[in-house]
Design a protein around this motif. Structure first.
Motif, PDB file in Angstrom:
ATOM      1  N   GLN A   3      28.199  26.127 -15.583  1.00  0.00           N
ATOM      2  CA  GLN A   3      28.105  24.888 -16.355  1.00  0.00           C
ATOM      3  C   GLN A   3      29.473  24.263 -16.579  1.00  0.00           C
ATOM      4  N   PHE A   4      30.456  25.070 -16.950  1.00  0.00           N
ATOM      5  CA  PHE A   4      31.780  24.498 -17.220  1.00  0.00           C
ATOM      6  C   PHE A   4      32.384  23.855 -15.980  1.00  0.00           C
ATOM      7  N   LEU A   5      32.155  24.415 -14.816  1.00  0.00           N
ATOM      8  CA  LEU A   5      32.693  23.809 -13.589  1.00  0.00           C
ATOM      9  C   LEU A   5      32.208  22.371 -13.457  1.00  0.00           C
ATOM     10  N   PHE A   6      30.920  22.145 -13.679  1.00  0.00           N
ATOM     11  CA  PHE A   6      30.369  20.793 -13.547  1.00  0.00           C
ATOM     12  C   PHE A   6      30.755  19.896 -14.723  1.00  0.00           C
ATOM     13  N   THR A   7      30.950  20.497 -15.892  1.00  0.00           N
ATOM     14  CA  THR A   7      31.461  19.742 -17.042  1.00  0.00           C
ATOM     15  C   THR A   7      32.866  19.241 -16.738  1.00  0.00           C
ATOM     16  N   ALA A   8      33.694  20.125 -16.200  1.00  0.00           N
ATOM     17  CA  ALA A   8      35.071  19.754 -15.848  1.00  0.00           C
ATOM     18  C   ALA A   8      35.084  18.702 -14.741  1.00  0.00           C
ATOM     19  N   LEU A   9      34.266  18.902 -13.727  1.00  0.00           N
ATOM     20  CA  LEU A   9      34.211  17.922 -12.628  1.00  0.00           C
ATOM     21  C   LEU A   9      33.702  16.567 -13.119  1.00  0.00           C
ATOM     22  N   ALA A  10      32.804  16.572 -14.081  1.00  0.00           N
ATOM     23  CA  ALA A  10      32.320  15.307 -14.646  1.00  0.00           C
ATOM     24  C   ALA A  10      33.488  14.548 -15.276  1.00  0.00           C
ATOM     25  N   GLY A  11      34.308  15.236 -16.046  1.00  0.00           N
ATOM     26  CA  GLY A  11      35.467  14.592 -16.654  1.00  0.00           C
ATOM     27  C   GLY A  11      36.483  14.148 -15.623  1.00  0.00           C
ATOM     28  N   VAL A  12      36.775  15.012 -14.660  1.00  0.00           N
ATOM     29  CA  VAL A  12      37.773  14.716 -13.627  1.00  0.00           C
ATOM     30  C   VAL A  12      37.335  13.545 -12.753  1.00  0.00           C
ATOM     31  N   LEU A  13      36.095  13.552 -12.305  1.00  0.00           N
ATOM     32  CA  LEU A  13      35.641  12.558 -11.329  1.00  0.00           C
ATOM     33  C   LEU A  13      35.063  11.291 -11.953  1.00  0.00           C
ATOM     34  N   LEU A  14      34.424  11.426 -13.110  1.00  0.00           N
ATOM     35  CA  LEU A  14      33.778  10.264 -13.726  1.00  0.00           C
ATOM     36  C   LEU A  14      34.628   9.618 -14.811  1.00  0.00           C
ATOM     37  N   GLY A  15      35.593  10.349 -15.330  1.00  0.00           N
ATOM     38  CA  GLY A  15      36.392   9.830 -16.436  1.00  0.00           C
ATOM     39  C   GLY A  15      35.793  10.217 -17.769  1.00  0.00           C
ATOM     40  N   ALA A  16      36.479   9.813 -18.810  1.00  0.00           N
ATOM     41  CA  ALA A  16      36.113  10.232 -20.170  1.00  0.00           C
ATOM     42  C   ALA A  16      34.719   9.758 -20.579  1.00  0.00           C
ATOM     43  N   ARG A  17      34.475   8.470 -20.490  1.00  0.00           N
ATOM     44  CA  ARG A  17      33.209   7.897 -20.975  1.00  0.00           C
ATOM     45  C   ARG A  17      32.003   8.440 -20.230  1.00  0.00           C
ATOM     46  N   LEU A  18      32.024   8.317 -18.901  1.00  0.00           N
ATOM     47  CA  LEU A  18      30.867   8.752 -18.120  1.00  0.00           C
ATOM     48  C   LEU A  18      30.741  10.268 -18.073  1.00  0.00           C
ATOM     49  N   GLY A  19      31.879  10.974 -18.065  1.00  0.00           N
ATOM     50  CA  GLY A  19      31.825  12.434 -18.088  1.00  0.00           C
ATOM     51  C   GLY A  19      31.137  12.926 -19.346  1.00  0.00           C
ATOM     52  N   ALA A  20      31.549  12.383 -20.493  1.00  0.00           N
ATOM     53  CA  ALA A  20      30.913  12.766 -21.765  1.00  0.00           C
ATOM     54  C   ALA A  20      29.451  12.346 -21.789  1.00  0.00           C
ATOM     55  N   LEU A  21      29.154  11.158 -21.260  1.00  0.00           N
ATOM     56  CA  LEU A  21      27.766  10.691 -21.221  1.00  0.00           C
ATOM     57  C   LEU A  21      26.892  11.646 -20.406  1.00  0.00           C
ATOM     58  N   SER A  22      27.413  12.115 -19.278  1.00  0.00           N
ATOM     59  CA  SER A  22      26.629  13.034 -18.443  1.00  0.00           C
ATOM     60  C   SER A  22      26.295  14.311 -19.207  1.00  0.00           C
ATOM     61  N   GLN A  23      27.246  14.806 -19.984  1.00  0.00           N
ATOM     62  CA  GLN A  23      27.007  16.026 -20.748  1.00  0.00           C
ATOM     63  C   GLN A  23      26.095  15.781 -21.946  1.00  0.00           C
ATOM     64  N   LEU A  24      26.210  14.602 -22.537  1.00  0.00           N
ATOM     65  CA  LEU A  24      25.300  14.226 -23.624  1.00  0.00           C
ATOM     66  C   LEU A  24      23.862  14.146 -23.108  1.00  0.00           C
ATOM     67  N   ILE A  25      23.682  13.556 -21.940  1.00  0.00           N
ATOM     68  CA  ILE A  25      22.351  13.487 -21.317  1.00  0.00           C
ATOM     69  C   ILE A  25      21.815  14.895 -21.096  1.00  0.00           C
ATOM     70  N   TYR A  26      22.659  15.768 -20.568  1.00  0.00           N
ATOM     71  CA  TYR A  26      22.261  17.157 -20.324  1.00  0.00           C
ATOM     72  C   TYR A  26      21.779  17.829 -21.615  1.00  0.00           C
ATOM     73  N   VAL A  27      22.542  17.692 -22.684  1.00  0.00           N
ATOM     74  CA  VAL A  27      22.184  18.326 -23.958  1.00  0.00           C
ATOM     75  C   VAL A  27      20.903  17.706 -24.522  1.00  0.00           C
ATOM     76  N   ILE A  28      20.765  16.408 -24.451  1.00  0.00           N
ATOM     77  CA  ILE A  28      19.562  15.745 -24.975  1.00  0.00           C
ATOM     78  C   ILE A  28      18.322  16.188 -24.205  1.00  0.00           C
ATOM     79  N   ILE A  29      18.432  16.252 -22.878  1.00  0.00           N
ATOM     80  CA  ILE A  29      17.287  16.696 -22.060  1.00  0.00           C
ATOM     81  C   ILE A  29      16.876  18.113 -22.474  1.00  0.00           C
ATOM     82  N   GLY A  30      17.864  18.977 -22.674  1.00  0.00           N
ATOM     83  CA  GLY A  30      17.560  20.346 -23.107  1.00  0.00           C
ATOM     84  C   GLY A  30      16.925  20.392 -24.482  1.00  0.00           C
ATOM     85  N   LEU A  31      17.447  19.580 -25.398  1.00  0.00           N
ATOM     86  CA  LEU A  31      16.878  19.559 -26.754  1.00  0.00           C
ATOM     87  C   LEU A  31      15.456  19.008 -26.769  1.00  0.00           C
TER      88      LEU A  31
END
Length: 184
Positions: free
Chosen positions: A36-64
């Motif tokens: 999970q952390f590898l893809f979290t890190a890649l989200a930040g590196v490749l998508l930037g701050a806003r979209l990287g955080a959004l991708s992880q927020l989506i992930y957490v919301i889907i799980g919840l």
């Protein structure tokens, strides 16, 4: 936050990759080792701050919402009281921080991206370890000393997470120029 279709797709893709990373795991004590952390890190590196955080927020919301996308095939609102939920919250902020540091240059170096991922993982641990400690003490009723929370929620994972930081930085250095060519 206004985002376009391409950005929505990229955020959803990294949410899905993080979910896939949850299923690639090594069960080890309290919290399993996953990708999970590898893809979290890649989200930040490749998508930037806003979209990287959004991708992880989506992930957490889907799980919840009950989709079993968290480590161990879990999901649902009850995961808020699990020992590992703090790390999931940390993914959101960690990805944002990684993205903020990585965005600082049009052609980031390996050192910059590696430093960004190190700061990001520190943020994730800064949220995850105290959460693990507090949930153990106040919700589960098995009070553990904080040094044990560090042992089971931090020390065990450092070697693997350092390797994931190196991999994310190396991939970022190779992928970012190609992304810039495609979207230029």
């Amino acid at each position: 936050m206004k985002i376009n279709t391409k950005q929505m797709i990229l955020a959803a893709l990294f949410a899905a990759l993080t979910a896939a990373g949850a299923f690639i795991q090594i069960p080890l004590g309290t919290v399993p080792i996953t990708l999970q952390f590898l893809f979290t890190a890649l989200a930040g590196v490749l998508l930037g701050a806003r979209l990287g955080a959004l991708s992880q927020l989506i992930y957490v919301i889907i799980g919840l919402m009950g989709v079993p996308v968290f480590a161990g095939g879990t999901g649902g609102i009850s995961t808020i009281t699990s020992k590992s939920f703090g790390y999931l919250l940390g993914f959101i902020l960690g990805s944002y921080v990684i993205g903020k540091i990585a965005e600082g240059s049009t052609r980031p170096s390996f050192i910059r991206l590696f430093a960004a991922t190190l700061v990001g993982i520190a943020v994730i641990y800064a949220i995850g370890v105290p959460y693990l400690f507090l949930i153990s003490k106040y919700v589960i009723g098995k009070a553990i000393p904080f040094n044990l929370a560090l042992k089971f929620g931090f020390y065990v994972f450092i070697p693997g997470d350092l390797l994931k930081c190196i991999l994310a930085a190396a991939l970022g250095v190779k992928i970012i120029p190609r992304i810039q060519q495609v979207f230029a």
